[in-house]
Write a protein that holds these residues in place. Sequence first.
Motif, PDB file in Angstrom:
ATOM      1  N   LEU A 140       9.705 -11.027   2.453  1.00  0.00           N
ATOM      2  CA  LEU A 140       8.810  -9.870   2.386  1.00  0.00           C
ATOM      3  C   LEU A 140       9.210  -8.889   1.277  1.00  0.00           C
ATOM      4  CD1 LEU A 140       6.350  -8.705   3.926  1.00  0.00           C
ATOM      5  CD2 LEU A 140       7.958  -7.444   5.346  1.00  0.00           C
ATOM      6  N   LEU A 141      10.498  -8.657   1.110  1.00  0.00           N
ATOM      7  CA  LEU A 141      10.981  -7.640   0.174  1.00  0.00           C
ATOM      8  C   LEU A 141      10.477  -7.832  -1.265  1.00  0.00           C
ATOM      9  CD1 LEU A 141      14.673  -7.040   1.351  1.00  0.00           C
ATOM     10  CD2 LEU A 141      12.769  -5.426   1.454  1.00  0.00           C
ATOM     11  N   PRO A 142      10.612  -9.027  -1.866  1.00  0.00           N
ATOM     12  CA  PRO A 142      10.157  -9.169  -3.254  1.00  0.00           C
ATOM     13  C   PRO A 142       8.653  -8.963  -3.416  1.00  0.00           C
ATOM     14  CG  PRO A 142      11.140 -11.221  -2.442  1.00  0.00           C
ATOM     15  CD  PRO A 142      11.227 -10.237  -1.345  1.00  0.00           C
ATOM     16  N   LEU A 143       7.880  -9.291  -2.387  1.00  0.00           N
ATOM     17  CA  LEU A 143       6.429  -9.120  -2.460  1.00  0.00           C
ATOM     18  C   LEU A 143       6.052  -7.639  -2.409  1.00  0.00           C
ATOM     19  CD1 LEU A 143       5.518 -11.998   0.011  1.00  0.00           C
ATOM     20  CD2 LEU A 143       5.180 -12.035  -2.457  1.00  0.00           C
ATOM     21  N   VAL A 144       6.724  -6.891  -1.539  1.00  0.00           N
ATOM     22  CA  VAL A 144       6.443  -5.455  -1.400  1.00  0.00           C
ATOM     23  C   VAL A 144       6.805  -4.700  -2.677  1.00  0.00           C
ATOM     24  CG1 VAL A 144       7.155  -3.339  -0.204  1.00  0.00           C
ATOM     25  CG2 VAL A 144       6.646  -5.417   1.103  1.00  0.00           C
ATOM     26  N   PHE A 145       7.867  -5.121  -3.353  1.00  0.00           N
ATOM     27  CA  PHE A 145       8.297  -4.425  -4.565  1.00  0.00           C
ATOM     28  C   PHE A 145       7.602  -4.936  -5.826  1.00  0.00           C
ATOM     29  CE2 PHE A 145      11.951  -3.276  -1.828  1.00  0.00           C
ATOM     30  CZ  PHE A 145      11.919  -1.898  -2.024  1.00  0.00           C
ATOM     31  N   GLY A 146       6.521  -5.691  -5.662  1.00  0.00           N
ATOM     32  CA  GLY A 146       5.667  -6.035  -6.804  1.00  0.00           C
ATOM     33  C   GLY A 146       5.990  -7.314  -7.514  1.00  0.00           C
ATOM     34  N   GLY A 147       6.805  -8.195  -6.910  1.00  0.00           N
ATOM     35  CA  GLY A 147       7.176  -9.443  -7.559  1.00  0.00           C
ATOM     36  C   GLY A 147       5.987 -10.312  -7.909  1.00  0.00           C
ATOM     37  N   SER A 148       6.072 -10.990  -9.040  1.00  0.00           N
ATOM     38  CA  SER A 148       5.028 -11.929  -9.465  1.00  0.00           C
ATOM     39  C   SER A 148       5.214 -13.238  -8.700  1.00  0.00           C
ATOM     40  CB  SER A 148       5.121 -12.170 -10.977  1.00  0.00           C
ATOM     41  OG  SER A 148       4.147 -13.102 -11.404  1.00  0.00           O
ATOM     42  N   LEU A 149       4.895 -13.166  -7.411  1.00  0.00           N
ATOM     43  CA  LEU A 149       5.188 -14.257  -6.480  1.00  0.00           C
ATOM     44  C   LEU A 149       4.089 -14.379  -5.441  1.00  0.00           C
ATOM     45  CD1 LEU A 149       8.809 -13.003  -5.757  1.00  0.00           C
ATOM     46  CD2 LEU A 149       8.291 -15.007  -7.157  1.00  0.00           C
ATOM     47  N   GLY A 150       4.001 -15.553  -4.844  1.00  0.00           N
ATOM     48  CA  GLY A 150       3.116 -15.755  -3.706  1.00  0.00           C
ATOM     49  C   GLY A 150       3.925 -15.824  -2.422  1.00  0.00           C
ATOM     50  N   PRO A 151       3.269 -15.654  -1.268  1.00  0.00           N
ATOM     51  CA  PRO A 151       4.004 -15.623   0.001  1.00  0.00           C
ATOM     52  C   PRO A 151       4.274 -16.991   0.616  1.00  0.00           C
ATOM     53  CG  PRO A 151       1.691 -15.160   0.382  1.00  0.00           C
ATOM     54  CD  PRO A 151       1.851 -15.328  -1.099  1.00  0.00           C
ATOM     55  N   GLU A 152       3.722 -18.057   0.026  1.00  0.00           N
ATOM     56  CA  GLU A 152       3.740 -19.351   0.719  1.00  0.00           C
ATOM     57  C   GLU A 152       5.127 -19.968   0.869  1.00  0.00           C
ATOM     58  OE1 GLU A 152       3.237 -20.259  -3.632  1.00  0.00           O
ATOM     59  OE2 GLU A 152       2.322 -18.858  -2.251  1.00  0.00           O
ATOM     60  N   ALA A 153       6.015 -19.746  -0.117  1.00  0.00           N
ATOM     61  CA  ALA A 153       7.326 -20.406  -0.065  1.00  0.00           C
ATOM     62  C   ALA A 153       8.179 -19.882   1.080  1.00  0.00           C
ATOM     63  CB  ALA A 153       8.049 -20.212  -1.402  1.00  0.00           C
ATOM     64  N   GLY A 154       8.351 -18.560   1.136  1.00  0.00           N
ATOM     65  CA  GLY A 154       9.167 -17.981   2.201  1.00  0.00           C
ATOM     66  C   GLY A 154       8.606 -18.256   3.576  1.00  0.00           C
ATOM     67  N   GLY A 192       0.817  -1.213   0.000  1.00  0.00           N
ATOM     68  CA  GLY A 192       0.000   0.000   0.000  1.00  0.00           C
ATOM     69  C   GLY A 192       0.851   1.263   0.000  1.00  0.00           C
ATOM     70  N   LEU A 193       1.931   1.242   0.784  1.00  0.00           N
ATOM     71  CA  LEU A 193       2.816   2.405   0.859  1.00  0.00           C
ATOM     72  C   LEU A 193       3.542   2.640  -0.467  1.00  0.00           C
ATOM     73  CD1 LEU A 193       4.329   4.617   2.474  1.00  0.00           C
ATOM     74  CD2 LEU A 193       5.982   2.845   3.129  1.00  0.00           C
ATOM     75  N   VAL A 194       4.138   1.566  -1.001  1.00  0.00           N
ATOM     76  CA  VAL A 194       4.977   1.701  -2.200  1.00  0.00           C
ATOM     77  C   VAL A 194       4.155   1.946  -3.460  1.00  0.00           C
ATOM     78  CG1 VAL A 194       6.618   0.477  -3.690  1.00  0.00           C
ATOM     79  CG2 VAL A 194       6.834   0.315  -1.213  1.00  0.00           C
ATOM     80  N   TRP A 195       2.984   1.287  -3.553  1.00  0.00           N
ATOM     81  CA  TRP A 195       2.240   1.305  -4.816  1.00  0.00           C
ATOM     82  C   TRP A 195       0.975   2.157  -4.804  1.00  0.00           C
ATOM     83  CZ3 TRP A 195       4.811  -0.371  -8.855  1.00  0.00           C
ATOM     84  CH2 TRP A 195       5.874  -1.260  -8.651  1.00  0.00           C
ATOM     85  N   ASP A 196       0.554   2.626  -3.626  1.00  0.00           N
ATOM     86  CA  ASP A 196      -0.640   3.479  -3.551  1.00  0.00           C
ATOM     87  C   ASP A 196      -0.326   4.865  -2.981  1.00  0.00           C
ATOM     88  OD1 ASP A 196      -2.322   1.514  -4.603  1.00  0.00           O
ATOM     89  OD2 ASP A 196      -2.646   0.603  -2.636  1.00  0.00           O
ATOM     90  N   THR A 197       0.227   4.895  -1.774  1.00  0.00           N
ATOM     91  CA  THR A 197       0.449   6.169  -1.086  1.00  0.00           C
ATOM     92  C   THR A 197       1.470   7.049  -1.813  1.00  0.00           C
ATOM     93  OG1 THR A 197      -0.020   5.086   1.028  1.00  0.00           O
ATOM     94  CG2 THR A 197       1.044   7.231   1.100  1.00  0.00           C
ATOM     95  N   ILE A 198       2.642   6.510  -2.097  1.00  0.00           N
ATOM     96  CA  ILE A 198       3.707   7.306  -2.720  1.00  0.00           C
ATOM     97  C   ILE A 198       3.322   7.790  -4.125  1.00  0.00           C
ATOM     98  CG2 ILE A 198       6.089   7.272  -3.572  1.00  0.00           C
ATOM     99  CD1 ILE A 198       6.795   5.473  -1.200  1.00  0.00           C
ATOM    100  N   PRO A 199       2.865   6.895  -5.033  1.00  0.00           N
ATOM    101  CA  PRO A 199       2.543   7.367  -6.393  1.00  0.00           C
ATOM    102  C   PRO A 199       1.288   8.224  -6.480  1.00  0.00           C
ATOM    103  CG  PRO A 199       2.065   5.029  -6.194  1.00  0.00           C
ATOM    104  CD  PRO A 199       2.760   5.428  -4.939  1.00  0.00           C
ATOM    105  N   SER A 200       0.504   8.283  -5.400  1.00  0.00           N
ATOM    106  CA  SER A 200      -0.699   9.134  -5.431  1.00  0.00           C
ATOM    107  C   SER A 200      -0.339  10.617  -5.480  1.00  0.00           C
ATOM    108  CB  SER A 200      -1.571   8.857  -4.204  1.00  0.00           C
ATOM    109  OG  SER A 200      -0.910   9.275  -3.016  1.00  0.00           O
ATOM    110  N   ASN A 201       0.911  10.947  -5.159  1.00  0.00           N
ATOM    111  CA  ASN A 201       1.344  12.345  -5.143  1.00  0.00           C
ATOM    112  C   ASN A 201       1.849  12.838  -6.497  1.00  0.00           C
ATOM    113  OD1 ASN A 201       0.919  12.697  -2.281  1.00  0.00           O
ATOM    114  ND2 ASN A 201       2.732  11.413  -1.965  1.00  0.00           N
TER     115      ASN A 201
END
Length: 416
Positions: free
Chosen positions: A106-120, A39-48
Amino acid sequence: MTKRTVANNFLYYIFCGFSGAVTSLIVWLFLKLMGLGIGLVWDTIPSNFDFKFYPIIVCTAGGLILGIWQKLTNAVPDELDEVMKKVKKDKFYPYNKVLLLCISALLPLVFGGSLGPEAGLTGVIVGLCYWAGSHMKDAKSKIPELMQIGISATLSAVFYAPLFGLASVNEERLDSEEKPTDIRSTKLISNIIAVLFAAGTLFLLNSVFGGSMGLPRLGGYNITNFERLWGIPLALLGAVCGFLFIISSKIFGKFFALIQGKLGIIISTTLGGIILGVMGTYLPLAMFSGEESITVVKESFAEFAPWILIISGVLKLVLTNICIKSGWKGGHFFPVIFCGVSIGYGVAMLGGLDTAFCAAVVTAGLLGVTMKKPLAVTMLLLLCFDARVIPWILLAAFLGSIIPTKIFGSNKKKAK
């Protein structure tokens, strides 16, 4: 059975339930942090501001940060299959970098990676289960079982699917050459208790604090003989897409292994980020895990050209492997489900077929190839699809599971 044995079994089952609840809490906290970060990286920041190439900048920066983090910490999450193999063969899983692995997942998911959280998450939970079992006198002999319980509970919580959590651990892959593992009643009971506590805890947390309740459901079925006639071809189409996933995994595995060997992990993850950003700029549906994108396709598919949905699904299959092999480690279940749904909707629009039916059969065939566990695939897709298509899902998952086995098996025999 002595009173002492009964008492020990009772305490062990209580511990399994507690483990399931704690696992669910960890998963819930992880997903909350992931949601806040996205939400922070992809919604809040680019909304400006309005900048078309924002995904390229963010994903490139994300790849650079991820590479530096992995270089400094050497904390790289295993893929789910690797976790399960280590649990089954080695009866051990390292737990000395659990917190670092959480950040790495967590890092690859926050930066928009085409990944699911289950492996990590699975690697983190299994490591904690091993640590807990090794520090309990009466549980040391059941450490492998505790680690499998951790996998079941994690998958149950991530997907909000207790039956999938059970099936994924206890069902043997159809291409496995190993001797099938005996399923003891005590092991099955402990698994059931753990996933029930995990599901119950997650339901309670989501009810009180809010949160996702699993994959969206796709309804509106109108299954006629025309759809039934296309059932097997759609399953085979899903299997073909599964082949594409496997082939791209091997190609990019070799490609990025070469880059990492000669140029290092930082260059590899940064290159993966650049590719992700470029594709995400022009095909936004290809980014992220795909969970929310399924809802977009479900509610707005009429606004897309059929070929856009098909291309988005196919490219996301490839992009998921680019992410994983370049060092953006994560799971592939969520992205692959989205790919099947997107391709299925596109094909349905082209052929005048029922969209949900097409999505169900194509996705089942695709997951059948990647998982090779028809029952687990069926239990997972029950989250999205109606019980009326269960026979078709099971058939497509079985075809997807068995066809690659026969083809690769025949190749191995010729090689000999």
